[in-house]
Design a protein around this motif. Structure first.
Motif, mmCIF file in Angstrom:
data_model
loop_
_atom_site.group_PDB
_atom_site.id
_atom_site.type_symbol
_atom_site.label_atom_id
_atom_site.label_comp_id
_atom_site.label_asym_id
_atom_site.label_seq_id
_atom_site.Cartn_x
_atom_site.Cartn_y
_atom_site.Cartn_z
ATOM 1 N N GLU A 80 -1.985 7.280 10.016
ATOM 2 C CA GLU A 80 -1.079 8.339 8.905
ATOM 3 C C GLU A 80 0.324 8.551 9.787
ATOM 4 N N GLU A 81 0.280 8.861 10.848
ATOM 5 C CA GLU A 81 1.549 9.241 11.567
ATOM 6 C C GLU A 81 2.442 8.141 11.661
ATOM 7 N N ALA A 82 1.853 6.894 11.894
ATOM 8 C CA ALA A 82 2.863 5.856 12.018
ATOM 9 C C ALA A 82 3.419 5.526 10.362
ATOM 10 N N LEU A 83 2.760 5.862 9.534
ATOM 11 C CA LEU A 83 3.223 5.581 8.304
ATOM 12 C C LEU A 83 4.073 6.536 7.764
ATOM 13 N N ARG A 85 6.107 8.060 9.263
ATOM 14 C CA ARG A 85 7.721 7.714 10.099
ATOM 15 C C ARG A 85 8.333 6.584 9.391
ATOM 16 N N VAL A 86 7.660 5.873 8.486
ATOM 17 C CA VAL A 86 8.535 4.629 7.633
ATOM 18 C C VAL A 86 8.347 4.984 6.320
ATOM 19 N N ARG A 87 7.866 6.033 5.739
ATOM 20 C CA ARG A 87 7.593 6.441 4.281
ATOM 21 C C ARG A 87 8.702 6.160 3.466
ATOM 22 N N SER A 88 10.009 6.479 4.030
ATOM 23 C CA SER A 88 11.100 6.475 3.085
ATOM 24 C C SER A 88 11.554 5.107 2.963
ATOM 25 N N LEU A 94 5.132 -0.970 3.674
ATOM 26 C CA LEU A 94 4.263 -2.076 3.437
ATOM 27 C C LEU A 94 3.860 -2.889 4.361
ATOM 28 N N GLU A 95 5.000 -3.169 5.361
ATOM 29 C CA GLU A 95 4.759 -4.206 6.386
ATOM 30 C C GLU A 95 3.966 -3.285 7.510
ATOM 31 N N THR A 96 4.348 -1.846 7.812
ATOM 32 C CA THR A 96 3.340 -1.399 8.706
ATOM 33 C C THR A 96 1.994 -1.223 8.216
ATOM 34 N N LEU A 97 1.694 -0.905 6.871
ATOM 35 C CA LEU A 97 0.382 -0.599 6.371
ATOM 36 C C LEU A 97 -0.375 -2.017 6.551
ATOM 37 N N ASP A 284 -1.347 9.646 -1.066
ATOM 38 C CA ASP A 284 -1.710 10.767 -0.333
ATOM 39 C C ASP A 284 -1.356 10.922 0.986
ATOM 40 N N PHE A 285 -0.587 9.755 1.373
ATOM 41 C CA PHE A 285 0.018 9.721 2.758
ATOM 42 C C PHE A 285 1.537 10.306 2.801
#
Length: 285
Positions: A80-83, A85-88, A94-97, A284-285
């Motif tokens: 969740e923390e990693a996602l 950081r790239v939410r914007s 998508l790639e990180t997920l 929810d992320f």
């Protein structure tokens, strides 16, 4: 003071008899070796839970083999923390997920290179499976507006029931052109998606040109002349032919039909469109 006595015995793995450590040192040594040998044997394989396995609608092509089984995992707080950081950045999210939540494709461990080879529909199937493994198969929506009666209502859908379309790999699509002839195109993959979305300032028309430049294999006109695909050819196509190709790619792309989900409003019986994106699945992320 009386002498303390020790009764050092244990059960033998062969036959269940007791072995006296002090009285039968050779037998005890042999038995201990047997026990250590049993303990060091290869551990039995533990199958992944059913909700962590997904069948890919297209599959990963490797020589003559096509891997269609993939394994995903439940996301954690670290993920969740990693996602976050790239939410914007939608593409990076998508790639990180996919990198975090996918364990393997067939027998291959997941890498960015492997994910880039997957068809967009396969990637959608993985995203959906990661969502189910993390949050469960039910998803609730509040304040849905029925287009038939205008009433607001809430509903819960079962993500396991989302329809999916499959194709045989390798597969190409033939699209008739307005003035005769046809376009031969291949289904876009993760690498094509990354190229299409690489420029965040690109217009939708420019993004479409980037996608067609990569996926357009060839054009054969009504006279039978064949021209190989290129960026110039993609831009030179008529607007009608471009739209026809993109429409057919979207319509026939294998994968879960996330954009075609509909639910029924029980009060009036109206059908309510409920298209889902990656952002919707992981709101929810």
């Amino acid at each position: 003071m009386s002498e303390m006595q020790y009764d050092w015995t244990f059960d033998s793995p062969n036959g269940g008899r007791q072995v006296d450590v002090l009285g039968d040192t050779q037998g005890a040594t042999a038995t201990i070796k047997d026990l250590l040998s049993d303990a060091s044997a290869e551990a039995p394989a533990i199958p992944a839970p059913a909700d962590c396995l997904v069948t890919l609608p297209g599959g990963l092509l490797r020589g003559e083999a096509i891997y269609i089984e993939a394994e995903v995992r439940e996301l954690t707080g670290t993920d969740e923390e990693a996602l976050a950081r790239v939410r914007s950045n939608p593409l990076r999210f998508l790639e990180t997920l996919l990198e975090l939540g996918t364990v393997r494709i067939g027998t291959e461990p997941v890498t960015p290179a492997v994910l880039s080879e997957l068809l967009l529909g396969d990637r959608d199937a993985l995203v959906l499976a990661i969502r189910i493994a993390t949050f469960g198969n039910e998803m609730t929506f509040d304040l849905i507006t029925c287009p038939t009666c205008g009433e607001e209502f809430s509903a819960t859908i079962d993500l396991n029931q989302v329809e999916s379309h499959t194709v045989e790999r390798p597969s190409r699509l033939t699209v008739p052109l307005r003035k005769g002839g046809y376009a031969l195109v291949r289904y876009p993959n993760g690498g094509d998606q990354a190229a299409m979305l690489a420029d965040s300032k690109a217009t939708s028309a420019e993004a479409n040109s980037a996608l067609l430049a990569r996926c357009l294999v060839e054009i054969r006109d009504a006279q039978g002349t064949t021209v190989p695909g290129s960026a110039d050819l993609a831009k030179g196509l008529s607007l009608g032919d471009r739209r026809a190709i993109l429409t057919q790619l979207a319509k026939n792309q294998p994968g879960p039909r996330l954009l075609e989900i509909e639910i029924e409003h029980e009060e009036c019986g109206g059908e309510v469109p409920l298209p889902l994106s990656v952002a919707d699945l992981f709101r929810d992320f």
